[in-house]
Design a protein around this motif. Sequence first.
Motif, PDB file in Angstrom:
ATOM      1  N   ASP A 135       0.852  -1.183   0.000  1.00  0.00           N
ATOM      2  CA  ASP A 135       0.000   0.000   0.000  1.00  0.00           C
ATOM      3  C   ASP A 135       0.893   1.240   0.000  1.00  0.00           C
ATOM      4  O   ASP A 135       1.979   1.242   0.591  1.00  0.00           O
ATOM      5  N   ILE A 136       0.420   2.310  -0.639  1.00  0.00           N
ATOM      6  CA  ILE A 136       1.206   3.547  -0.720  1.00  0.00           C
ATOM      7  C   ILE A 136       0.408   4.719  -0.164  1.00  0.00           C
ATOM      8  O   ILE A 136      -0.774   4.888  -0.477  1.00  0.00           O
ATOM      9  N   GLU A 137       1.060   5.505   0.664  1.00  0.00           N
ATOM     10  CA  GLU A 137       0.479   6.727   1.212  1.00  0.00           C
ATOM     11  C   GLU A 137       1.473   7.874   1.036  1.00  0.00           C
ATOM     12  O   GLU A 137       2.696   7.675   1.132  1.00  0.00           O
ATOM     13  N   ILE A 138       0.941   9.062   0.770  1.00  0.00           N
ATOM     14  CA  ILE A 138       1.762  10.272   0.622  1.00  0.00           C
ATOM     15  C   ILE A 138       1.391  11.267   1.714  1.00  0.00           C
ATOM     16  O   ILE A 138       0.205  11.510   1.958  1.00  0.00           O
ATOM     17  N   ILE A 139       2.395  11.821   2.378  1.00  0.00           N
ATOM     18  CA  ILE A 139       2.170  12.854   3.389  1.00  0.00           C
ATOM     19  C   ILE A 139       2.974  14.089   3.000  1.00  0.00           C
ATOM     20  O   ILE A 139       4.168  13.992   2.724  1.00  0.00           O
ATOM     21  N   PRO A 169      -6.472   8.831  -6.061  1.00  0.00           N
ATOM     22  CA  PRO A 169      -6.122   9.494  -4.806  1.00  0.00           C
ATOM     23  C   PRO A 169      -7.301   9.596  -3.854  1.00  0.00           C
ATOM     24  O   PRO A 169      -8.447   9.769  -4.274  1.00  0.00           O
ATOM     25  N   VAL A 170      -7.013   9.500  -2.573  1.00  0.00           N
ATOM     26  CA  VAL A 170      -8.013   9.733  -1.522  1.00  0.00           C
ATOM     27  C   VAL A 170      -7.456  10.819  -0.613  1.00  0.00           C
ATOM     28  O   VAL A 170      -6.395  10.658  -0.021  1.00  0.00           O
ATOM     29  N   TYR A 171      -8.171  11.935  -0.521  1.00  0.00           N
ATOM     30  CA  TYR A 171      -7.653  13.094   0.209  1.00  0.00           C
ATOM     31  C   TYR A 171      -8.138  13.194   1.646  1.00  0.00           C
ATOM     32  O   TYR A 171      -7.541  13.865   2.461  1.00  0.00           O
ATOM     33  N   ASP A 172      -9.230  12.536   1.960  1.00  0.00           N
ATOM     34  CA  ASP A 172      -9.760  12.643   3.314  1.00  0.00           C
ATOM     35  C   ASP A 172     -10.585  11.404   3.630  1.00  0.00           C
ATOM     36  O   ASP A 172     -11.591  11.136   2.979  1.00  0.00           O
ATOM     37  N   ARG A 173     -10.173  10.664   4.637  1.00  0.00           N
ATOM     38  CA  ARG A 173     -10.887   9.439   5.008  1.00  0.00           C
ATOM     39  C   ARG A 173     -11.841   9.655   6.187  1.00  0.00           C
ATOM     40  O   ARG A 173     -12.440   8.704   6.672  1.00  0.00           O
ATOM     41  N   THR A 174     -11.986  10.887   6.629  1.00  0.00           N
ATOM     42  CA  THR A 174     -12.778  11.166   7.829  1.00  0.00           C
ATOM     43  C   THR A 174     -14.192  10.581   7.790  1.00  0.00           C
ATOM     44  O   THR A 174     -14.630   9.961   8.760  1.00  0.00           O
ATOM     45  N   VAL A 185      -4.496   5.593  -2.983  1.00  0.00           N
ATOM     46  CA  VAL A 185      -3.270   6.218  -2.504  1.00  0.00           C
ATOM     47  C   VAL A 185      -3.697   7.410  -1.662  1.00  0.00           C
ATOM     48  O   VAL A 185      -4.213   8.400  -2.192  1.00  0.00           O
ATOM     49  N   GLY A 186      -3.566   7.290  -0.361  1.00  0.00           N
ATOM     50  CA  GLY A 186      -3.964   8.374   0.516  1.00  0.00           C
ATOM     51  C   GLY A 186      -2.981   9.531   0.442  1.00  0.00           C
ATOM     52  O   GLY A 186      -1.771   9.319   0.466  1.00  0.00           O
ATOM     53  N   ILE A 187      -3.510  10.748   0.318  1.00  0.00           N
ATOM     54  CA  ILE A 187      -2.670  11.952   0.313  1.00  0.00           C
ATOM     55  C   ILE A 187      -3.077  12.804   1.505  1.00  0.00           C
ATOM     56  O   ILE A 187      -4.182  13.363   1.527  1.00  0.00           O
ATOM     57  N   SER A 188      -2.209  12.889   2.486  1.00  0.00           N
ATOM     58  CA  SER A 188      -2.492  13.636   3.714  1.00  0.00           C
ATOM     59  C   SER A 188      -1.775  14.977   3.685  1.00  0.00           C
ATOM     60  O   SER A 188      -0.606  15.056   3.299  1.00  0.00           O
ATOM     61  N   VAL A 189      -2.471  16.024   4.119  1.00  0.00           N
ATOM     62  CA  VAL A 189      -1.952  17.389   4.055  1.00  0.00           C
ATOM     63  C   VAL A 189      -1.842  17.982   5.452  1.00  0.00           C
ATOM     64  O   VAL A 189      -2.787  17.919   6.245  1.00  0.00           O
ATOM     65  N   ILE A 190      -0.683  18.555   5.747  1.00  0.00           N
ATOM     66  CA  ILE A 190      -0.447  19.242   7.019  1.00  0.00           C
ATOM     67  C   ILE A 190      -0.020  20.675   6.720  1.00  0.00           C
ATOM     68  O   ILE A 190       0.848  20.909   5.885  1.00  0.00           O
TER      69      ILE A 190
END
Length: 250
Positions: A135-139, A169-174, A185-190
């Motif tokens: 699985d791949i995730e991007i932060i 891409p998935v930007y928000d899993r809330t 591929v989850g893309i999380s933003v801080i």
Amino acid sequence: MKIFLSGITGSMGHVIMDTVKENTLSEDKVVAGFAGRNTEIDGIKVYGYLDDVAEDFDVIIDFSNKFCTSDVVSFALKKKKPLVIATTGMDDEVVDFIKEASDKIPIVFSQNMSMGVNALDIILDKLSKMLDDFDIEIIEKHHNQKVDSPSGTAKMLFNTISKNREVYPVYDRTPFHEKRKKEEVGISVIRGGTITGEHSVIFAGEDEVLEIKHSAGSKKIFAKGAIKAAHFLKDKEKGLYNMQDVLGVK
């Protein structure tokens, strides 16, 4: 090399000018710039309207904003000058215009000018093929003044992955109440503080995790990359190039 700097009054504009001044062994010089109003910075003329530009120059570096990019591309076409586009967050229509313009002038267009980030992207291309069961995730992390989200670099990294896998891409899993799908591929933003820029790509497999990461210590790395790209374009024919071309990977 004589540089016309679009976005000269912004933070990256100042960094580029400082970087040029610090390199005393180079003949590079910012001769004029473009911003939202007519002014002057360190004796350099700044134009509020591109039609008014009188100075001659060798190359344009654009670090403005997505709302100005089309005008800067049109200006480059009118002047028949090479163009480095380092602005991010633009719409697809503008990207299409950039591609059309590259049929007439040489353009380097990259979502990130850092040489380290582009090295990471090359590695990512290989890993996304090799570790096809992971699985791949991007932060991505940036300062609290950054407007576009996710970052152009995060999008660039996702696009590299998508060349090798059928993913989305998935930007928000809330609001989600289901397990992660393999194609995600989850893309999380801080966003916070003064973080210059951090990008991590996580490969999570069964009983093992691999993470590749790039951290920007200052904005100077983007300035150095943009100047390197400008030199790359100086004798190039028309066409659309990226930082991997500049680094000599392709």
